[in-house]
Enzyme design. Structure first.
Site, PDB file in Angstrom:
ATOM      1  N   GLU A  13      61.466  -8.503 -69.216  1.00 44.33           N
ATOM      2  CA  GLU A  13      61.447  -7.175 -68.604  1.00 44.33           C
ATOM      3  C   GLU A  13      62.646  -6.972 -67.693  1.00 44.33           C
ATOM      4  O   GLU A  13      63.286  -5.926 -67.711  1.00 44.33           O
ATOM      5  CB  GLU A  13      60.212  -7.019 -67.719  1.00 44.33           C
ATOM      6  N   GLY A  79      45.620  -9.358 -68.532  1.00 46.01           N
ATOM      7  CA  GLY A  79      44.526  -9.584 -69.471  1.00 46.01           C
ATOM      8  C   GLY A  79      43.505  -8.469 -69.325  1.00 46.01           C
ATOM      9  O   GLY A  79      43.152  -8.087 -68.209  1.00 46.01           O
ATOM     10  N   MET A 193      48.022 -12.003 -61.914  1.00 40.16           N
ATOM     11  CA  MET A 193      48.184 -13.054 -60.918  1.00 40.16           C
ATOM     12  C   MET A 193      49.042 -12.661 -59.698  1.00 40.16           C
ATOM     13  O   MET A 193      49.392 -13.541 -58.913  1.00 40.16           O
ATOM     14  CB  MET A 193      48.786 -14.306 -61.596  1.00 40.16           C
ATOM     15  N   GLU A 194      49.363 -11.383 -59.541  1.00 40.38           N
ATOM     16  CA  GLU A 194      50.304 -11.042 -58.457  1.00 40.38           C
ATOM     17  C   GLU A 194      49.967  -9.790 -57.636  1.00 40.38           C
ATOM     18  O   GLU A 194      50.161  -9.782 -56.413  1.00 40.38           O
ATOM     19  CB  GLU A 194      51.728 -10.832 -59.035  1.00 40.38           C
ATOM     20  N   ASP A 217      46.549  -9.425 -73.664  1.00 45.57           N
ATOM     21  CA  ASP A 217      45.486 -10.301 -74.201  1.00 45.57           C
ATOM     22  C   ASP A 217      44.169  -9.868 -73.578  1.00 45.57           C
ATOM     23  O   ASP A 217      44.158  -9.039 -72.679  1.00 45.57           O
ATOM     24  CB  ASP A 217      45.793 -11.773 -73.850  1.00 45.57           C
TER      25      ASP A 217
HETATM   26  N1  ADE Z   1      48.459 -11.914 -67.308  1.00 44.79           N
HETATM   27  C1  ADE Z   1      48.383 -11.601 -68.609  1.00 44.79           C
HETATM   28  N2  ADE Z   1      47.264 -12.104 -69.168  1.00 44.79           N
HETATM   29  C2  ADE Z   1      46.626 -12.753 -68.150  1.00 44.79           C
HETATM   30  C3  ADE Z   1      45.426 -13.497 -68.097  1.00 44.79           C
HETATM   31  N3  ADE Z   1      44.672 -13.662 -69.175  1.00 44.79           N
HETATM   32  N4  ADE Z   1      45.080 -14.048 -66.900  1.00 44.79           N
HETATM   33  C4  ADE Z   1      45.849 -13.882 -65.816  1.00 44.79           C
HETATM   34  N5  ADE Z   1      46.999 -13.203 -65.825  1.00 44.79           N
HETATM   35  C5  ADE Z   1      47.385 -12.647 -66.980  1.00 44.79           C
END
Ligand code: ADE
Length: 252
Positions: A13, A79, A193-194, A217
């Site tokens: 990105e 996700g 995660m951020e 996902d």
């Molecule tokens: N970022 C993208 N997919 C994720 C997932 N399954 N868990 C945590 N961060 C993500």
């Protein structure tokens, strides 16, 4: 002129963002490369967030303290958690929560100790602008993305959602864990995660934040396969298309 931070979660990105900035100059602080330049007449600072809450909070704090940014826009993948949030959809954050924050019984589950709150808001005006930009950008991006890069997904049916994003220091890659998260936080649309960490920093400093995450996902047993495929093929096209549209329309 106000400076806008463009925070990317992935190298792919950031590379795509830098390709849109004709005049970027690199400065290294705290081991991070900050790229100052222009895009659609805005002065921007582009940087990788790094992965996880602490790393992202350090990046956000540096953007404020050293680079004086007055707004932040985050792009990345997430996700899907809620059952109707599919791979290829887009989630624009209205609120953020740290799903792994737990100082109970001293403080209520999810509450950040001494802050009296579990949820941190996205900026209303910036988020509204992102919500307006996202569907137009999605259509434009899909029109130019070759069919063989669609990964067999029905991207023509991709939707833009708005709501709660949950962040934690875990890549959620098991169906059982994802289901437990859905039960614990039924409002959460997506997990990453951020962003909740960045939102906490922005809250402390009074800096507006907006965030958009494409669903790579379903945070399930197939996540470790779906995630890399998506970020290699589609994710950066989405992010750049949304940012391009947003910055073209945003008042300086
Ligand atoms: N970022 C993208 N997919 C994720 C997932 N399954 N868990 C945590 N961060 C993500």
């Amino acid at each position: 002129m106000s400076r806008i931070a463009l925070i990317s979660a992935m190298h792919e990105e950031l590379a795509a963002v830098l390709a849109r900035m004709p005049d970027e100059q690199k400065t290294v602080v705290a081991g991070r490369e900050f790229w100052i330049g222009h895009w659609h007449g805005h002065e921007v600072v582009a940087v990788l967030s790094r992965i996880g809450k602490v790393a992202a909070a350090t990046t956000a704090t540096t953007l404020i303290e050293r680079f004086g940014v007055s707004r932040m826009v985050f792009t990345g993948v997430a996700g899907g958690l809620a059952p109707h949030v599919n791979v290829g959809d887009v989630v624009v954050a209205r609120e953020f929560i740290q799903h792994d924050m737990d100082a109970s019984p001293l403080f209520p589950r999810y509450e950040v100790p001494l802050m009296g709150r579990a949820r941190f808001p996205a900026d209303l005006a910036l988020t509204d602008a992102l919500v307006a930009a996202a569907p137009v950008a999605l259509d434009a991006m899909l029109a130019s993305l070759p069919r063989h890069d669609w990964l067999g997904l029905d991207l023509a049916a991709a939707r833009v959602h708005q709501g709660l994003i949950a962040s934690g220091d875990r890549f959620v890659s098991q169906t059982a864990e994802s289901q437990a998260l859905q039960q614990a936080l039924p409002e959460a649309l997506a997990v990453e995660m951020e962003c909740a960490a960045i939102a906490q920093v922005c809250y402390d400093y009074g800096v507006p934040l907006a965030a958009v995450r494409t669903i790579s996902d379903r945070a399930d047993d197939a996540a470790h396969v779906d995630f890399p495929r998506f970020i290699q093929t589609i994710a950066s096209h989405y992010s750049v298309a949304v940012l391009d549209r947003l910055l073209a329309q945003l008042p300086a």
